[in-house]
Design a protein around this motif. Structure first.
Motif, mmCIF file in Angstrom:
data_model
loop_
_atom_site.group_PDB
_atom_site.id
_atom_site.type_symbol
_atom_site.label_atom_id
_atom_site.label_comp_id
_atom_site.label_asym_id
_atom_site.label_seq_id
_atom_site.Cartn_x
_atom_site.Cartn_y
_atom_site.Cartn_z
ATOM 1 N N PRO A 130 0.859 4.857 -5.933
ATOM 2 C CA PRO A 130 -0.594 4.842 -5.754
ATOM 3 C C PRO A 130 -1.187 6.246 -5.762
ATOM 4 N N ASN A 131 -2.410 6.313 -6.234
ATOM 5 C CA ASN A 131 -3.171 7.557 -6.179
ATOM 6 C C ASN A 131 -3.881 7.574 -4.841
ATOM 7 N N ASP A 132 -3.241 8.156 -3.848
ATOM 8 C CA ASP A 132 -3.752 8.056 -2.475
ATOM 9 C C ASP A 132 -5.002 8.895 -2.223
ATOM 10 N N LEU A 141 0.810 -1.209 0.000
ATOM 11 C CA LEU A 141 0.000 0.000 0.000
ATOM 12 C C LEU A 141 0.853 1.273 0.000
ATOM 13 N N TYR A 142 2.048 1.180 0.559
ATOM 14 C CA TYR A 142 2.929 2.352 0.664
ATOM 15 C C TYR A 142 4.281 2.031 0.014
ATOM 16 N N LYS A 155 -10.379 2.669 -0.334
ATOM 17 C CA LYS A 155 -11.080 1.435 0.021
ATOM 18 C C LYS A 155 -10.070 0.337 0.373
ATOM 19 N N GLN A 156 -8.979 0.240 -0.391
ATOM 20 C CA GLN A 156 -7.923 -0.731 -0.096
ATOM 21 C C GLN A 156 -7.322 -0.502 1.291
ATOM 22 N N VAL A 157 -7.041 0.754 1.589
ATOM 23 C CA VAL A 157 -6.467 1.102 2.898
ATOM 24 C C VAL A 157 -7.467 0.778 4.008
#
Length: 81
Positions: free
Chosen positions: A66-68, A48-49, A75-77
């Motif tokens: 990623p487009n944070d 994720l990071y 949603k993933q986070v």
């Protein structure tokens, strides 16, 4: 007399060390599932990071940025935590 005292001391010290090693080995075996949980958490977090992964020398995610701010990323986070 002194030689026998030293032998007894060494015997007690060796037995004490063996007892400590055995206790540590038992605790390590009991914590395998907790260690696995932490390892999986850390690996999934790096996905994720990816910039954090790169900063610690893990180059597996260098091709990701990623487009944070996107709904999909958020949603993933959310699902991760």
């Amino acid at each position: 007399m002194i030689g026998k005292t030293i032998k007894n001391f060494l015997l007690v010290a060796i037995l004490f060390c063996a007892m400590i090693v055995n206790t540590v080995a038992q605790q390590s075996a009991q914590n395998k599932s907790l260690q696995l949980l932490f390892a999986n958490y850390y690996q999934d977090r790096l996905k994720l990071y990816p910039l954090e992964a790169t900063s610690i020398g893990d180059n597996r995610y260098n091709n990701l940025l990623p487009n944070d701010g996107s709904a999909d990323y958020l949603k993933q986070v959310h699902n991760f935590y």
